[in-house]
Design a protein around this motif. Sequence first.
Motif, PDB file in Angstrom:
ATOM      1  N   GLU A  80      -9.191 119.005 129.917  1.00 37.90           N
ATOM      2  CA  GLU A  80      -9.944 117.781 130.193  1.00 37.90           C
ATOM      3  C   GLU A  80     -11.313 117.755 129.503  1.00 37.90           C
ATOM      4  OE1 GLU A  80     -11.736 117.344 134.112  1.00 37.90           O
ATOM      5  OE2 GLU A  80     -11.161 119.385 134.628  1.00 37.90           O
ATOM      6  N   TYR A  81     -11.767 118.935 129.024  1.00 42.82           N
ATOM      7  CA  TYR A  81     -13.096 118.999 128.410  1.00 42.82           C
ATOM      8  C   TYR A  81     -13.088 118.727 126.915  1.00 42.82           C
ATOM      9  CZ  TYR A  81     -14.290 121.114 132.873  1.00 42.82           C
ATOM     10  OH  TYR A  81     -14.476 121.354 134.209  1.00 42.82           O
ATOM     11  N   PRO A 111     -15.220 115.404 122.945  1.00 45.90           N
ATOM     12  CA  PRO A 111     -15.110 115.431 124.408  1.00 45.90           C
ATOM     13  C   PRO A 111     -13.704 115.009 124.812  1.00 45.90           C
ATOM     14  CG  PRO A 111     -16.221 113.437 123.708  1.00 45.90           C
ATOM     15  CD  PRO A 111     -15.901 114.195 122.450  1.00 45.90           C
ATOM     16  N   GLY A 112     -13.344 115.285 126.056  1.00 49.41           N
ATOM     17  CA  GLY A 112     -12.029 114.856 126.536  1.00 49.41           C
ATOM     18  C   GLY A 112     -12.056 113.396 126.972  1.00 49.41           C
ATOM     19  N   TYR A 113     -10.916 112.726 126.858  1.00 50.84           N
ATOM     20  CA  TYR A 113     -10.833 111.335 127.310  1.00 50.84           C
ATOM     21  C   TYR A 113     -10.821 111.321 128.834  1.00 50.84           C
ATOM     22  CZ  TYR A 113      -9.348 106.496 127.730  1.00 50.84           C
ATOM     23  OH  TYR A 113      -9.288 105.171 128.040  1.00 50.84           O
ATOM     24  N   LEU A 114     -11.575 110.392 129.434  1.00 47.78           N
ATOM     25  CA  LEU A 114     -11.670 110.349 130.897  1.00 47.78           C
ATOM     26  C   LEU A 114     -10.577 109.452 131.477  1.00 47.78           C
ATOM     27  CD1 LEU A 114     -15.529 109.938 131.275  1.00 47.78           C
ATOM     28  CD2 LEU A 114     -14.194 111.949 131.901  1.00 47.78           C
ATOM     29  N   LEU A 115      -9.454 110.033 131.830  1.00 44.80           N
ATOM     30  CA  LEU A 115      -8.382 109.257 132.467  1.00 44.80           C
ATOM     31  C   LEU A 115      -8.715 109.031 133.936  1.00 44.80           C
ATOM     32  CD1 LEU A 115      -5.191 110.970 131.042  1.00 44.80           C
ATOM     33  CD2 LEU A 115      -5.773 108.561 130.772  1.00 44.80           C
ATOM     34  N   GLU A 148     -12.383 103.413 121.466  1.00 46.71           N
ATOM     35  CA  GLU A 148     -13.087 103.769 122.714  1.00 46.71           C
ATOM     36  C   GLU A 148     -13.828 105.100 122.553  1.00 46.71           C
ATOM     37  OE1 GLU A 148     -11.591 103.825 126.903  1.00 46.71           O
ATOM     38  OE2 GLU A 148      -9.833 102.893 125.978  1.00 46.71           O
ATOM     39  N   PHE A 149     -13.166 106.089 121.936  1.00 48.53           N
ATOM     40  CA  PHE A 149     -13.813 107.375 121.670  1.00 48.53           C
ATOM     41  C   PHE A 149     -15.048 107.174 120.803  1.00 48.53           C
ATOM     42  CE2 PHE A 149     -10.166 109.980 123.056  1.00 48.53           C
ATOM     43  CZ  PHE A 149     -10.811 111.128 123.481  1.00 48.53           C
TER      44      PHE A 149
END
Lengths: 305, 305
Positions: free
Chosen positions: A204-205, A219-223, A298-299
């Motif tokens: 997740e990071y 960074p990880g995508y915030l699901l 989005e990223f």
Amino acid sequence: MSLVVVGSVAYDGVETPHGKVDRILGGSCTYIALAASFFTKTQIVAVVGEDFGQEDADLLSSKGVDLEGLERVSGKTFFWQGVYSADMNDRTTLRTDLNVFANFQPKLPELYKGKPYLMLGNIQPALQSSVRAQMPGVRLAGGDTMNYWISDYRVELLETIKGLDFLLLNDSEARMLSGESNLRRAANRILDLGPNTLVIKRGEYGALLFRRDRVFMAPGYLLETVFDPTGAGDCFAGGFMGYLAGQGVDLRDESVDFRELGRAVIYGSVMGSFCCEQFGVDRFRTLTRGEIDGRFQEFKNATEF
Amino acid sequence: MSLVVVGSVAYDGVETPHGKVDRILGGSCTYIALAASFFTKTQIVAVVGEDFGQEDADLLSSKGVDLEGLERVSGKTFFWQGVYSADMNDRTTLRTDLNVFANFQPKLPELYKGKPYLMLGNIQPALQSSVRAQMPGVRLAGGDTMNYWISDYRVELLETIKGLDFLLLNDSEARMLSGESNLRRAANRILDLGPNTLVIKRGEYGALLFRRDRVFMAPGYLLETVFDPTGAGDCFAGGFMGYLAGQGVDLRDESVDFRELGRAVIYGSVMGSFCCEQFGVDRFRTLTRGEIDGRFQEFKNATEF
């Protein structure tokens, strides 16, 4: 340009806090090829048993995945069953039936041998090496592995890694392989083993890409909801390698456009994040390139400063 | 523009795998002010005892920190002692002597009350509220807190948070405060409590900034050696708030330049990373704005795609 993918095609039984499925299409080769298929033409090398469903073959074909190298033999397809912890950060394997995979000896169709890109999914290092040897002229050879091969098959694995341009690990595997707990130092040691490019996944990071004296940090995508993380790492590999193959990127070129490698990491992250949204490969049945590029943007919006 | 910082000025005893010091300058106010001083004029509000060393006051003054609000009373300065685990991810508190801090009632000098920026370091929420009340015209009020206040002083803390524009938490604190394990959902709940801007620190994994419908994601800086992580979160706060104050950013403006907030997060990360390179505040004795901007550029090079 074309990408050959080697690995497992399997059936999985998966239980997460969101539900349970007894038998769905899975396997490293399946996930990598499906994710890569959105970026480039993909060929797979794997083995399945008599029980392999036509609808599963059809799904792969519908994404343009070439199945000439998918061997069908008598017996049953590789089966894996696992259950995830409540926070999804751990999983327990309940059952592994190698079945037809136990005697897998990957043989590349003649047409595959001249392809420029190769991704070796997480299988026994000696099998990875045998495939690599069948493609001596390959332009970019990438590989994935796991803790089991690092601890119990180290000599074989080091031989495989020597022949790779790109290696994919998670952070604990990078520490185990290098004997270094600091990731920057671990990366430098691993780059000494052969590959010119290393990606360290951090769940997740996010992910880190290392080359000599240059690093890219994603960074990880915030699901909002992680439905089923099975295959997310393979989808990262598929998005990363698929993008590089689609763009014809040459990792051996020291002056390669570094931002192109960053974009590959982001596309890998995007594909890994979509994978988690539904059980197994289900998200890929409806996913569009437009959705993929939307999340890529989005990223960009969330990291530009 | 000017930044008022409230918190603790302390002496620390710290042991890490790299060494041990018995008594060095520390405290949330000290770290925040020192980090912010590279970006803007800083005033501090804190209390120390008779044992507070002239050389420590001189260090703060040499960075342009205004000490008019640093109260000196009879008794001993707040003392904290802790030891870090081998991987530095955990620390154990061995001793906390509140000393003069036990009766701390922050009183702002008249000159401070009209200042536009305020950062409330991690102290008892009622004290934070009392300071906030002394600056009714403040343009940007930020605050930090910790698990202890969240669990044992929740009502007081919620009252403090209501009066903040910006709240700083780490991921476990955000989960504890919101009752949500998913960080995106946790952030939305916390934004309902008052602040328009939330930063969630994730240690070595970086930081996330949330506003309504917009997120900025920063990876962590990859240090080769973490010497002493004490104060790194406070230095993040100092870099972040110091940069905003220096630029005169108004978080209440819904059309604020979002990239400016991203730059504040990166400067926060930069200051946190420098803090870890030596014991206590030692790195700030020699640090230059050129080094800070160099590392800011490193972040840019490692995240652009």
